[in-house]
Design an enzyme around this catalytic site. Structure first.
Site, PDB file in Angstrom:
ATOM      1  N   ASP A 198       6.400  32.708  12.465  1.00 36.27           N
ATOM      2  CA  ASP A 198       6.749  31.371  12.925  1.00 36.27           C
ATOM      3  C   ASP A 198       8.003  31.410  13.779  1.00 36.27           C
ATOM      4  OD1 ASP A 198       8.227  31.904  10.287  1.00 36.27           O
ATOM      5  OD2 ASP A 198       9.360  30.288  11.207  1.00 36.27           O
TER       6      ASP A 198
ATOM      7  N   GLY B 222      12.292  34.998   9.708  1.00 38.69           N
ATOM      8  CA  GLY B 222      11.036  34.446  10.198  1.00 38.69           C
ATOM      9  C   GLY B 222      10.395  35.353  11.231  1.00 38.69           C
ATOM     10  N   GLU B 223       9.623  34.765  12.136  1.00 33.06           N
ATOM     11  CA  GLU B 223       8.918  35.475  13.221  1.00 33.06           C
ATOM     12  C   GLU B 223       7.756  36.316  12.716  1.00 33.06           C
ATOM     13  OE1 GLU B 223      11.540  37.995  15.477  1.00 33.06           O
ATOM     14  OE2 GLU B 223      12.949  36.391  15.945  1.00 33.06           O
ATOM     15  N   GLY B 224       7.623  36.449  11.396  1.00 34.42           N
ATOM     16  CA  GLY B 224       6.632  37.359  10.833  1.00 34.42           C
ATOM     17  C   GLY B 224       7.241  38.691  10.421  1.00 34.42           C
TER      18      GLY B 224
ATOM     19  N   ILE C 297      10.410  40.871  15.819  1.00 30.02           N
ATOM     20  CA  ILE C 297       8.991  41.028  15.494  1.00 30.02           C
ATOM     21  C   ILE C 297       8.300  41.977  16.469  1.00 30.02           C
ATOM     22  CG2 ILE C 297       8.209  38.987  16.818  1.00 30.02           C
ATOM     23  CD1 ILE C 297       6.811  40.447  13.485  1.00 30.02           C
TER      24      ILE C 297
END
Lengths: 345, 345
Positions: free
Chosen positions: A171, A312-314, A99
């Site tokens: 997240d 995830g992580e955005g 990210i």
């Protein structure tokens, strides 16, 4: 329902129809065949309506990465040890995670928020203290959190929706596709087996444990008309904060680009609390998690990207940000038929 | 077959397997679950193999917009008058078109090449003189160009593949979805009715004229094993140049991001002339033109974006460039598990 949450829900405005119509009308005067920019045209018009400006520009981009640990990780539902949540937070803060790379590329700020990561060393490094508890309880055995903690998570998220022209949700939390899938099952009524996936890459045994954990949690009884109750029973602190973030952004007219399963689960909760919040949501991508596609169908959102991501992580939201920029820039910068002296049809 | 074309075809190297394998191996050490970046991982590895570097970066981006007029426009196959080709070229050179906006956003240079636009005023403004004739002849009545002109178009395109780390293909030419669909039908063997679309937005009558024009052209007889003959009979000057551009880029190890129908038709011709050229092609998007999806299936390319665009100019290719950058940056900049002291599974 606590005061900030109640006021935020009540304060979500409708999209600005005048700005939206003005954007649509301008597109028809630009030097291109009508509608030929495909989905970028309604995307830009929707952004105009969200921001309340006929020619919006998204200068300040923020990726809000909400992190927390999950008691259910102890049930053997993940391919990675629970310590990875805290280790990855340190990686975020040093700029080495996926990210961070994507945010640097698109000129976005990454805000890492610790809602309940195990261990305390990160408070010194992290920017915003929002810790609710050292991880949730094991949702397969007991409610993941109290109702009061669920409300605190939502309110923490509301407070994060600030200083941005667009927010991408992210997240981190080992075990959180278990909580995310449980929330999706609860909010859509789908059987757990249809929404459970392989998360970070688990084998068949771990998937069976994951499915059993979700079913055990849901067996306590969940009511989609009580989103705060669903969050408390089978959710996670970061999922609650992300739901609050969606509400807070909508109340402040900030478009929200949703990432994957955790963000989608959060959006289901937010839109159940305040249906109008959906008007400020954009699906950045559809992930490889089966529960995510179900979520987007329920929300009625068409993803911009479909690249098989499951990180995830955005990351999936950040990858979509250039498309939002493109849509806005085309609307703002293209010449009209008149300006360019090009013959219209 | 003329010398430059022959030498270019013979000079296309295989992708660099060592660089490609090194990229794949590095992805497995980065701080993320194995394979969790989805299609971005094979994309970056493929780019490594094309460029021959294990951690490629695409600094110099060029959108090559090839433009020409089409005699078949006189058969009433387009929603716009033929003068729009030259008017849009002027728009490109002033920076007011969609492709200019997108190129500015991603830091790409736009090179506009006039292969055969009606009218002569643009030579003064355009950068590269490559004009073959003042438009093609009407492909519904006679071959669009001579075989010698087809070869000149291909060689002009070969010469354009230079000074770039990545090339996005673009096209402009009123009537060129008619020529593009005819080439696709000829090269794939599909009936014209399956590959003809609404172009810039034509009505049912114009679509019937378009279909009849393509069928009349194909009725002269086309042989997919003679791509230069197909180009001469039913193609266009910009389609020929784009085919040459694909060949030239492949010979110079430059990845090519394909835009829509005209670029796809060109890639079909290029890959028939030199099957290895396909290894340097990336499908930026799939357009709303039915013939484009057929083309990508035949080429075995999966599009990165599916946004319903039908504009051309290179817009769908330019929109995909940030995804190529993302893939390369993730490969290059992310921390490994060791560097970040994150526990692997």
């Amino acid at each position: 329902v606590p005061l900030l949450l109640k006021a935020t829900i009540a304060g979500i405005p409708e999209r600005d129809k005048v700005a939206e119509d003005a954007a649509r009308a301008r597109f028809d005067r630009l030097t291109k065949p009508t509608g030929s920019l495909g989905r970028l045209e309604p995307l830009a018009s929707a952004l105009a309506g969200m921001c309340g400006r006929p020619r919006p520009r998204l200068a300040r981009k923020v990726v809000v990465v909400c992190a927390a640990d999950h008691g259910v990780a102890g049930a053997g539902v993940s391919a990675y040890p629970q310590a990875v949540t805290a280790q990855m937070l340190a990686n975020f803060l040093r700029g080495g995670a996926a990210i961070n790379v994507l945010a640097r590329q698109v000129g976005a700020e990454v805000r890492v928020v610790d809602l309940g990561v195990l261990g305390g060393a990160l408070e010194a490094l992290g920017e915003i203290p929002h810790k609710i508890a050292l991880g949730t309880r094991d949702l397969s055995r007991e409610p993941a959190m109290t109702r009061e903690q669920a409300e605190r998570a939502l309110e923490a998220g509301i407070a994060l929706a600030e200083r941005a022209d667009v927010i991408a949700t992210g997240d981190m939390g080992i075990g959180n596709t278990t909580a995310g899938a449980a929330v999706v099952a609860a909010m859509t009524g789908r059987p757990a087996d249809q929404v459970v996936g392989n998360g970070t890459g688990i084998d068949a045994d771990a998937r069976a444990r994951k499915l059993a954990a979700i079913e055990a949690g849901l067996a306590r009884g969940v009511d989609a008309h009580d989103p705060v109750g669903v969050l408390a029973s089978v959710g996670g602190f970061e999922i609650g904060a992300l739901a609050g973030l969606v509400l807070g952004a909508a109340a402040r007219r900030i478009p929200v680009v949703l990432d994957g399963l955790a963000s989608g689960a959060a959006a289901l909760l937010a839109c159940a609390l305040a249906p109008r919040a959906r008007d400020y949501c954009i699906a950045g991508h559809v992930s490889a998690e089966p529960g995510h596609r179900v979520t987007l169908e329920q929300l009625g959102l068409e993803p911009l990207l479909d690249l098989g991501l499951r990180l995830g992580e955005g990351t999936g939201a950040a990858l979509a940000l250039p498309l939002l920029d493109s849509a806005c820039r085309l609307l703002d910068e293209m010449a009209t038929f008149d300006e360019a002296q090009v013959s219209d049809r």
